[in-house]
Motif scaffolding. Sequence first.
Motif, PDB file in Angstrom:
ATOM      1  N   LYS A 107      78.311 -65.001  74.085  1.00 46.67           N
ATOM      2  CA  LYS A 107      78.731 -63.738  74.694  1.00 46.67           C
ATOM      3  C   LYS A 107      78.314 -62.546  73.836  1.00 46.67           C
ATOM      4  O   LYS A 107      77.903 -61.508  74.358  1.00 46.67           O
ATOM      5  CB  LYS A 107      80.246 -63.722  74.886  1.00 46.67           C
ATOM      6  N   THR A 108      78.440 -62.678  72.526  1.00 44.45           N
ATOM      7  CA  THR A 108      78.084 -61.562  71.648  1.00 44.45           C
ATOM      8  C   THR A 108      76.582 -61.323  71.638  1.00 44.45           C
ATOM      9  O   THR A 108      76.138 -60.207  71.373  1.00 44.45           O
ATOM     10  CB  THR A 108      78.567 -61.815  70.206  1.00 44.45           C
ATOM     11  N   HIS A 109      75.798 -62.354  71.938  1.00 44.55           N
ATOM     12  CA  HIS A 109      74.343 -62.192  71.977  1.00 44.55           C
ATOM     13  C   HIS A 109      73.936 -61.256  73.110  1.00 44.55           C
ATOM     14  O   HIS A 109      72.926 -60.556  73.016  1.00 44.55           O
ATOM     15  CB  HIS A 109      73.660 -63.547  72.174  1.00 44.55           C
ATOM     16  N   VAL A 110      74.737 -61.252  74.188  1.00 44.34           N
ATOM     17  CA  VAL A 110      74.436 -60.400  75.327  1.00 44.34           C
ATOM     18  C   VAL A 110      74.712 -58.936  74.995  1.00 44.34           C
ATOM     19  O   VAL A 110      73.907 -58.052  75.291  1.00 44.34           O
ATOM     20  CB  VAL A 110      75.256 -60.835  76.562  1.00 44.34           C
ATOM     21  N   ALA A 118      68.321 -62.608  66.017  1.00 51.58           N
ATOM     22  CA  ALA A 118      68.503 -63.270  64.722  1.00 51.58           C
ATOM     23  C   ALA A 118      68.547 -64.785  64.889  1.00 51.58           C
ATOM     24  O   ALA A 118      67.986 -65.539  64.081  1.00 51.58           O
ATOM     25  CB  ALA A 118      69.787 -62.770  64.055  1.00 51.58           C
ATOM     26  N   VAL A 119      69.219 -65.244  65.946  1.00 53.42           N
ATOM     27  CA  VAL A 119      69.266 -66.683  66.236  1.00 53.42           C
ATOM     28  C   VAL A 119      67.859 -67.192  66.532  1.00 53.42           C
ATOM     29  O   VAL A 119      67.439 -68.238  66.032  1.00 53.42           O
ATOM     30  CB  VAL A 119      70.215 -66.971  67.425  1.00 53.42           C
ATOM     31  N   CYS A 120      67.128 -66.446  67.345  1.00 50.44           N
ATOM     32  CA  CYS A 120      65.762 -66.844  67.695  1.00 50.44           C
ATOM     33  C   CYS A 120      64.863 -66.888  66.462  1.00 50.44           C
ATOM     34  O   CYS A 120      64.025 -67.787  66.328  1.00 50.44           O
ATOM     35  CB  CYS A 120      65.181 -65.889  68.735  1.00 50.44           C
ATOM     36  N   ASN A 121      65.049 -65.948  65.547  1.00 46.97           N
ATOM     37  CA  ASN A 121      64.273 -65.952  64.309  1.00 46.97           C
ATOM     38  C   ASN A 121      64.585 -67.175  63.458  1.00 46.97           C
ATOM     39  O   ASN A 121      63.682 -67.777  62.863  1.00 46.97           O
ATOM     40  CB  ASN A 121      64.539 -64.672  63.507  1.00 46.97           C
TER      41      ASN A 121
END
Length: 311
Positions: A107-110, A118-121
Amino acid sequence: MSAAIMSRRATSRAIGPGLPLNIHVAPMVRLMSSSVEFSVNERLPSCALYKSAGKVDGGVSGDSSKPNPVAVVFGWIGSSRRNVKKYEEIYHSLGIDTITISGEEVKTHVMKPAKSLAVCNSIMDILTDESSDGLAARPLLLSGFSIGGYQVGNMMLTVKARGETEQSRFHDRLACTVFDSIIDYQGVPRGVSASIFPVDSVMQHALQQIIIYGFAAFPGAVEGQKASSDMFWNFPCAAPTLWIYSKDDKLVKAKNMKVVHDYWASKMGVDVSTLVLESSPHVQHLRNEPERYTNAMKEHITKSFAAHYAK
């Protein structure tokens, strides 16, 4: 130290010292796989989990001596480890390892695109790691559920930001994509509110409006979502794709998804397969049509990887 990391370390200790001397070969292979899982998971954020499929006879690689491909799977808002496990099992049955992103943190990613990026990195660091337990050079699959399409867009933005050489390598590694009940950024308010108030109600509609106006409180939220949407619409890699959705999904309109995948097919030459169900709730298609869903997945993935390895 996060609970997830503590759990992973506890698992590592439990399978480490004190092994019986008469341990069999199969458990030893599993222990080696667990060691790689532990090493990779130590470097991933807590919302992401890597699982090895182990060596599977008849897997998509066609040769058990080859390293397993990796599927990066972005779950829907509120998806739990238990929710995504049944999808991971499909990939594992085909000899494909998984990195799955799930949990309340999505939810916070949205609301904060920087967190998603950052997660994708972090995932890209793992996928390009040349160390012995890294996943570099392995063929890849990208998958997104619901708002996970937004995360896939961010993944491709992350790849692009690493330069043309890294982007070209990633595109060459991507064998196929799979999308289930995809929501574009316009559907974010509805998707988030429905995850909290599943029944269509006054509260759900009120929360949608709060989210729409609340985006202003998160600098870059709307811009980040639009950037991801643009990247997703103009997907830079022509890997074969499978879209799964239903005609009566309350959160996303089937015609909107058809517009996107038809655009991919006509403008970018993408080989598009679809499984369109007459009636099935949002991201519940595997539960409602397990045989059709599983068969469509396996047919698409097997065919796509066969073409990838034949290059």
